[in-house]
Design a protein around this motif. Structure first.
Motif, PDB file in Angstrom:
ATOM      1  N   GLY A 183      63.883 -42.203 -17.308  1.00 25.98           N
ATOM      2  CA  GLY A 183      64.460 -41.981 -15.979  1.00 25.98           C
ATOM      3  C   GLY A 183      65.781 -41.258 -16.055  1.00 25.98           C
ATOM      4  N   LEU A 184      66.502 -41.467 -17.134  1.00 26.20           N
ATOM      5  CA  LEU A 184      67.760 -40.741 -17.335  1.00 26.20           C
ATOM      6  C   LEU A 184      67.534 -39.231 -17.359  1.00 26.20           C
ATOM      7  CD1 LEU A 184      70.816 -40.706 -18.212  1.00 26.20           C
ATOM      8  CD2 LEU A 184      69.980 -40.812 -20.572  1.00 26.20           C
ATOM      9  N   ILE A 185      66.425 -38.822 -17.909  1.00 25.04           N
ATOM     10  CA  ILE A 185      66.141 -37.395 -18.058  1.00 25.04           C
ATOM     11  C   ILE A 185      65.604 -36.806 -16.753  1.00 25.04           C
ATOM     12  CG2 ILE A 185      64.851 -35.687 -19.393  1.00 25.04           C
ATOM     13  CD1 ILE A 185      66.931 -37.299 -21.020  1.00 25.04           C
ATOM     14  N   SER A 187      65.319 -38.431 -13.445  1.00 25.13           N
ATOM     15  CA  SER A 187      65.724 -38.915 -12.130  1.00 25.13           C
ATOM     16  C   SER A 187      67.233 -38.801 -11.957  1.00 25.13           C
ATOM     17  CB  SER A 187      65.306 -40.379 -11.953  1.00 25.13           C
ATOM     18  OG  SER A 187      65.831 -40.908 -10.751  1.00 25.13           O
ATOM     19  N   ASP A 188      67.639 -38.394 -10.771  1.00 24.95           N
ATOM     20  CA  ASP A 188      69.062 -38.330 -10.451  1.00 24.95           C
ATOM     21  C   ASP A 188      69.547 -39.604  -9.765  1.00 24.95           C
ATOM     22  OD1 ASP A 188      69.167 -35.806 -11.512  1.00 24.95           O
ATOM     23  OD2 ASP A 188      69.023 -34.764  -9.582  1.00 24.95           O
ATOM     24  N   GLN A 189      68.640 -40.584  -9.596  1.00 20.46           N
ATOM     25  CA  GLN A 189      68.998 -41.832  -8.929  1.00 20.46           C
ATOM     26  C   GLN A 189      69.643 -42.777  -9.942  1.00 20.46           C
ATOM     27  OE1 GLN A 189      68.658 -41.888  -5.584  1.00 20.46           O
ATOM     28  NE2 GLN A 189      67.950 -39.773  -5.915  1.00 20.46           N
ATOM     29  N   ALA A 190      70.886 -42.485 -10.275  1.00 20.37           N
ATOM     30  CA  ALA A 190      71.566 -43.180 -11.365  1.00 20.37           C
ATOM     31  C   ALA A 190      71.702 -44.672 -11.101  1.00 20.37           C
ATOM     32  CB  ALA A 190      72.938 -42.553 -11.605  1.00 20.37           C
ATOM     33  N   GLN A 191      72.100 -45.057  -9.898  1.00 19.77           N
ATOM     34  CA  GLN A 191      72.320 -46.472  -9.625  1.00 19.77           C
ATOM     35  C   GLN A 191      71.017 -47.249  -9.662  1.00 19.77           C
ATOM     36  OE1 GLN A 191      75.309 -48.231  -9.303  1.00 19.77           O
ATOM     37  NE2 GLN A 191      73.798 -49.874  -9.560  1.00 19.77           N
ATOM     38  N   VAL A 217      62.144 -34.399 -28.806  1.00 21.48           N
ATOM     39  CA  VAL A 217      63.589 -34.588 -28.742  1.00 21.48           C
ATOM     40  C   VAL A 217      64.087 -34.111 -27.376  1.00 21.48           C
ATOM     41  CG1 VAL A 217      65.816 -33.880 -29.701  1.00 21.48           C
ATOM     42  CG2 VAL A 217      63.878 -34.316 -31.231  1.00 21.48           C
ATOM     43  N   ASP A 218      64.894 -34.941 -26.743  1.00 24.32           N
ATOM     44  CA  ASP A 218      65.507 -34.547 -25.464  1.00 24.32           C
ATOM     45  C   ASP A 218      66.825 -33.839 -25.767  1.00 24.32           C
ATOM     46  OD1 ASP A 218      63.822 -35.646 -23.202  1.00 24.32           O
ATOM     47  OD2 ASP A 218      64.018 -37.432 -24.454  1.00 24.32           O
ATOM     48  N   PHE A 219      66.754 -32.529 -25.851  1.00 18.35           N
ATOM     49  CA  PHE A 219      67.940 -31.759 -26.216  1.00 18.35           C
ATOM     50  C   PHE A 219      69.016 -31.785 -25.117  1.00 18.35           C
ATOM     51  CE2 PHE A 219      64.720 -29.804 -28.991  1.00 18.35           C
ATOM     52  CZ  PHE A 219      65.389 -29.887 -30.196  1.00 18.35           C
ATOM     53  N   ASN A 220      68.630 -32.151 -23.912  1.00 16.75           N
ATOM     54  CA  ASN A 220      69.599 -32.229 -22.814  1.00 16.75           C
ATOM     55  C   ASN A 220      70.152 -33.638 -22.616  1.00 16.75           C
ATOM     56  OD1 ASN A 220      67.200 -33.293 -21.887  1.00 16.75           O
ATOM     57  ND2 ASN A 220      67.446 -32.532 -19.793  1.00 16.75           N
ATOM     58  N   LEU A 221      69.996 -34.496 -23.621  1.00 14.23           N
ATOM     59  CA  LEU A 221      70.401 -35.889 -23.491  1.00 14.23           C
ATOM     60  C   LEU A 221      71.883 -36.004 -23.128  1.00 14.23           C
ATOM     61  CD1 LEU A 221      69.525 -38.892 -23.871  1.00 14.23           C
ATOM     62  CD2 LEU A 221      70.407 -38.707 -26.207  1.00 14.23           C
ATOM     63  N   ARG A 222      72.739 -35.276 -23.797  1.00 17.08           N
ATOM     64  CA  ARG A 222      74.179 -35.392 -23.533  1.00 17.08           C
ATOM     65  C   ARG A 222      74.525 -34.893 -22.137  1.00 17.08           C
ATOM     66  NH1 ARG A 222      76.365 -33.376 -29.479  1.00 17.08           N
ATOM     67  NH2 ARG A 222      75.987 -35.375 -30.554  1.00 17.08           N
ATOM     68  N   ASP A 223      73.868 -33.837 -21.691  1.00 11.90           N
ATOM     69  CA  ASP A 223      74.116 -33.337 -20.336  1.00 11.90           C
ATOM     70  C   ASP A 223      73.748 -34.395 -19.307  1.00 11.90           C
ATOM     71  OD1 ASP A 223      74.965 -30.922 -21.334  1.00 11.90           O
ATOM     72  OD2 ASP A 223      73.013 -29.930 -21.077  1.00 11.90           O
ATOM     73  N   ARG A 224      72.630 -35.066 -19.546  1.00 11.21           N
ATOM     74  CA  ARG A 224      72.195 -36.086 -18.596  1.00 11.21           C
ATOM     75  C   ARG A 224      73.113 -37.313 -18.637  1.00 11.21           C
ATOM     76  NH1 ARG A 224      69.904 -34.602 -14.481  1.00 11.21           N
ATOM     77  NH2 ARG A 224      69.137 -36.740 -14.176  1.00 11.21           N
ATOM     78  N   ILE A 225      73.598 -37.669 -19.818  1.00  8.72           N
ATOM     79  CA  ILE A 225      74.565 -38.766 -19.913  1.00  8.72           C
ATOM     80  C   ILE A 225      75.831 -38.415 -19.131  1.00  8.72           C
ATOM     81  CG2 ILE A 225      76.122 -39.978 -21.497  1.00  8.72           C
ATOM     82  CD1 ILE A 225      73.852 -39.995 -23.547  1.00  8.72           C
ATOM     83  N   ASP A 226      76.312 -37.174 -19.301  1.00  9.81           N
ATOM     84  CA  ASP A 226      77.504 -36.736 -18.561  1.00  9.81           C
ATOM     85  C   ASP A 226      77.263 -36.790 -17.061  1.00  9.81           C
ATOM     86  OD1 ASP A 226      78.837 -36.320 -20.919  1.00  9.81           O
ATOM     87  OD2 ASP A 226      78.478 -34.151 -20.968  1.00  9.81           O
ATOM     88  N   PHE A 227      76.075 -36.358 -16.635  1.00  9.68           N
ATOM     89  CA  PHE A 227      75.748 -36.382 -15.209  1.00  9.68           C
ATOM     90  C   PHE A 227      75.787 -37.803 -14.673  1.00  9.68           C
ATOM     91  CE2 PHE A 227      72.538 -37.000 -11.891  1.00  9.68           C
ATOM     92  CZ  PHE A 227      73.003 -36.114 -10.920  1.00  9.68           C
ATOM     93  N   TYR A 228      75.178 -38.728 -15.391  1.00 10.91           N
ATOM     94  CA  TYR A 228      75.154 -40.125 -14.939  1.00 10.91           C
ATOM     95  C   TYR A 228      76.561 -40.718 -14.906  1.00 10.91           C
ATOM     96  CZ  TYR A 228      70.225 -41.413 -14.333  1.00 10.91           C
ATOM     97  OH  TYR A 228      68.948 -41.566 -13.852  1.00 10.91           O
TER      98      TYR A 228
END
Length: 872
Positions: A183-185, A187-191, A217-228
């Motif tokens: 869901g981190l990758i 969905s934008d529904q962080a809460q 491998v989720d190469f965008n993992l860090r971007d998604r962590i930053d977004f959340y």
């Protein structure tokens, strides 16, 4: 204060499933390139390779040049591997197999730098209550799992899980599966995602596993962590690993809970998968018994006589079995092409393990002092004296035989069968065969007593005075010292000679429709269940002094498929052959059923009719026993309260299941049958699931499991092989006692299940075993069999005797199967002083080394395992 969210980047790599291991290996070979490159380039900080080493074992066989690269990433704690070889099933795989699986994985991971010291089983279909003591015995004090945790036991996701012996492991129970973090990758529904993983979390540390089946491998993992992190004010997400998570969880004040976790309250656990692909479960059970009770101890006997120990060969077999113990593989919930690969592994392991026994028994037998032609050697591969009635075959040039022991005394036996065979070169015409090259194969039953880890010899010679007669009789009963078994009016009646009680119709059979899949039994939507009687059976009996058998043959008429069942049309004959045997001195009524299955989509059960009502069942676990309720309190309202599957009291078993009251204790031993249920009025029937015959990997909207199909929810995957339209063999035994004693049951199981290897020194029949055809040198020096250690432990169960890879020497393992403390004298006796010490399950010393000819095992806590390492 912000809550810390540990983002665990991983893949769950099923060894095989609807795809074969060969098919997924191609993706693995490229996937690991991506993983290593991403870690080396710091595109991701950590990666968990699913906690199982079979993946890297296969990978490095094809790409050995990558070993240094992997090792560097492991040592830098970027790539997390191990400790398992494969992620095992915990409920129908033996405890010794679980230990072998872990130690194989640990050794491979240590060669690559280290292993993740966490019992990581994210997808196994239920958790055995013995896992904490297995983990602690191997130096693991943390575990992660998903399935089976009962809502009513705890709502917490973090807790200490404790076995009855006091072993305790810190536990993280994954919320909603190992794939919840994708869901981190996407969905934008962080809460919403935070609320989901926070449900049940105890403290300030949450876990978010980002991965899935064979996921890239989720190469965008860090971007998604930053977004959340930008969207959330009360949480801080960071790349992490389970080691860091547990370091934080250790600071929390957590509850301690005990027991097994086999509830469908929050996740599917497939509480009937234990009977899928019975053919595989039968093979696995046979191979576990052979490896643990024959091969490994026989290697000790051989090594003491100067025959090299082939540990690499043993490890090769255990790897084959461990691959088949992965949760999907063991369950049988696979495509047909995958199940064929699994079966081939069993066949390979069978051939290898059988040939070890074949080779070593011959080498030892033929190298003995004063070995004679036609000498018959019987082996006891247990570290305790054995007395039992066994069946053996001998080949002679003469028609009538006699046996004499080492003191030249005539030995009694029953001649069960005699077959005349030809030893010359085969010819098309019978008249061209040399009349002087015929010989006889005699099948005998005889009572033997063999010392611990030793053998006894008998001389086979011609009996010129007596013509042996095969004792076939037409009477309708058989008997031994303990029982009389009669066939009366189509029913099997048992007289217990000790109590003078008669039990009518002790064994019957049942057949019902199965509109489930390879995950779960589910009754047909339009079902008809048939009570299968033995009314029309043909009977034949054999009544010897050592061995008696009753053979019942016939056929049942059943619906051929679900359509016929719905119409009530019994249009298919199902042939059966039921052999019931009684051996001299034995407490077991042994049952051997052969069915030529020609019916589809059905479940067949053997029903043992008990003389008392029941509220609980009792069965063995990997290193203990468990008591289970015969009816779940939510059997009527499970759907209303949102459970994932019906909590039917269909349960797993390993070797035996017991029901008892204050005056009766009835135990059923089984070889390969892994599922039971107490049924009938007042639960007076113990029903063993013999097999299930189904035609799909997954089906939706089952009566016992509503909703989407398990496994692949998007496609029907036919599995015609899983209909098991073949000849099937089932072996089980009924044992009657007055009192329930799990240690005595464990010893009685060994008496029932252990077969004694034998070898005859003769040259007439070169096909008694496969290797008999090959020439073989004897040892350079003639040998005599020395006295060996002898286990004297009446309240303990023997578990294994195997090579210690760390120190040399041997490890003998026993455990207390009861819920009570065991005190008193439990010892290992040796004819000479031994160096010994107590070790953990990995073989690492726990005590100072001592020397004595009597090893005091000491007191045992409830369920405790102890392993003694000794050097002779």
């Amino acid at each position: 204060m912000k809550k810390k969210v540990h983002v665990i980047h991983h893949t769950h790599w099923d060894l095989e499933w609807y795809f074969t291991s060969n098919e997924s290996f191609v993706q693995l070979s490229y996937h690991l390139d991506e993983v290593m490159t991403a870690l080396e380039n710091n595109e991701i900080s950590y990666y968990l390779l699913d906690g199982q080493m079979s993946l890297l074992d296969e990978y490095l066989q094809s790409f050995p040049e990558q070993k240094a690269r992997i090792k560097k990433l492991v040592q830098s704690q970027k790539l997390w591997i191990g400790p398992w070889y494969t992620q095992t099933d915990e409920l129908i795989v033996s405890g010794e197999s679980i230990i072998r699986n872990l130690t194989l994985g640990m050794a491979l991971a240590e060669d690559l730098g280290s292993y993740m010291n966490i019992g990581y089983l994210p997808d196994s279909f239920g958790q055995s209550k013995d896992m904490p003591k297995i983990y602690k015995g191997l130096g693991i004090d943390r575990t992660v799992f998903w399935r089976g945790l009962p809502k009513e036991k705890t709502g917490d996701r973090e807790f200490y899980w404790q076995a009855e012996d006091g072993s305790k492991v810190l536990t993280s129970n994954i919320k909603d599966g190992y794939f919840v973090g994708v869901g981190l990758i996407y969905s934008d529904q962080a809460q919403d995602l935070m609320s989901q993983i926070e449900d049940g979390a105890v403290g300030q540390n949450l876990v978010l596993p980002v991965g899935g089946d064979q996921r890239y491998v989720d190469f965008n993992l860090r971007d998604r962590i930053d977004f959340y992190n930008q969207q959330l004010s009360d949480y801080e997400l960071k790349e992490s690993n389970y080691d860091d998570l547990f370091s934080e969880l250790e600071k929390e004040d957590l509850d301690t809970i005990e027991g097994e976790f086999i509830s469908g309250s929050v996740s599917k656990i497939h509480r009937s998968i234990y009977s899928s692909r019975y053919d595989h479960k039968y093979l696995n059970d046979k191979l576990e018994r052979r490896m643990i009770y024959q091969v490994e101890p026989l290697l000790l006997m051989a090594e003491k006589l100067g025959i090299a120990n082939k540990q690499g060969l043993v490890d090769r077999i255990w790897k084959l079995l461990a691959k088949n113990h992965a949760h999907d593989s063991a369950g049988g919930c696979n495509s047909d092409k995958t199940n064929r690969v699994i079966r081939e592994r069993f066949v390979e392991a069978d051939q290898l393990s059988y040939s070890i026994v074949d080779y070593l028994t011959r080498k030892i037998s033929e190298s003995q002092e004063k070995v004679c032609h036609n000498q018959l050697s019987l082996f006891n591969t247990l570290p305790l004296e054995v007395t039992k009635t066994v069946k053996v075959q001998v080949s002679t040039e003469f028609e009538n035989i006699q046996l004499r022991d080492s003191e030249n005394k005539v030995v009694a036996f029953d001649l069960i069968k005699r077959v005349k065979e030809y030893s010359g070169e085969i010819r098309r015409e019978e008249s061209e065969k040399d009349p002087n090259k015929y010989y006889y194969i005699h099948e005998l039953a005889m009572e033997v007593t063999i010392p611990s880890l030793s053998l006894v010899n008998y001389q086979v010679s011609e009996n010129k005075n007596v013509v042996e007669v095969i004792a076939i009789d037409q009477q309708d009963y058989i008997e031994n010292d303990n029982y009389q078994l009669s066939f009366i009016a189509g029913q099997i009646q048992l007289l217990d000679k000790k109590t003078k009680k008669i039990y009518h119709n002790i064994l019957s059979f049942e057949d019902g429709g199965d509109e489930g899949d390879t995950y779960d039994y589910s009754p047909a939507h339009d079902d008809r269940v048939f009570d299968l009687t033995l009314d029309d059976s043909q009977i034949r009996t054999f009544c010897g002094e050592q061995y008696q058998e009753m053979l019942l043959t016939g056929f049942w008429k059943l619906p051929k498929d679900l359509n016929a069942r719905a119409e009530g049309e019994c249009n298919q004959k199902q042939a059966y052959e039921l052999k019931v045997t009684l051996k001299k001195g034995s407490q077991q009524v042994e049952c051997h059923l052969v069915i030529d299955n020609k019916v589809m989509d059905h479940r067949m059960r053997a029903v043992i009719n008990l003389p008392f009502e029941n509220r609980y069942s009792y069965t063995d676990t990997p290193f203990g026993t468990v008591r289970r309720e015969v009816e779940d309190s939510h059997l009527k309202d499970w759907q209303e309260i949102g459970w994932r599957e019906e909590p039917t009291s269909i349960y797993p078993m390993l070797k035996w299941v017991n029901a008892h009251d204050s005056n009766n204790s009835w135990t059923i031993f089984a070889k390969g049958i892994k599922e039971y249920q107490l049924t009938g009025e007042e639960y007076r029937q113990l029903s063993l699931t013999l097999f299930r015959s189904v035609g799909f990997l997954g089906r939706p909207d089952l009566l016992r499991r509503p909703g989407v199909a398990s496994g692949n929810a998007f496609k029907y995957i036919p599995t015609p092989d899983s209909q098991l339209l073949e000849k099937l063999t089932f072996k089980f035994a009924i044992n009657l006692e007055h009192d329930y004693n799990p240690a005595q049951i464990g010893k009685a199981y060994l008496d029932y299940a252990l077969s004694l290897p034998f070898y005859q020194n003769q040259g007439l029949n070169l096909f008694t075993t496969t290797l008999k055809y090959f020439v073989s040198n004897t040892l350079k020096e003639e040998i005599s069999i020395p006295e060996n250690i002898n286990l004297k432990a009446p309240e303990l169960v023997f578990s294994s005797l195997r090579k210690n890879k760390l120190y040399g020497g041997w490890d003998l393992r026993v455990y207390n199967p009861s819920f009570e403390v065991v005190k008193g004298e439990n010892v290992i006796l040796s004819p000479r002083d031994l160096f010994y010490e107590f070790v953990d399950l990995k073989g690492i010393a726990l005590t100072e080394r001592q020397k004595n000819g009597k090893i005091d095992l000491g007191d045992f806590r409830a369920g405790q395992i102890k392993t003694v390492h000794f050097i002779d």
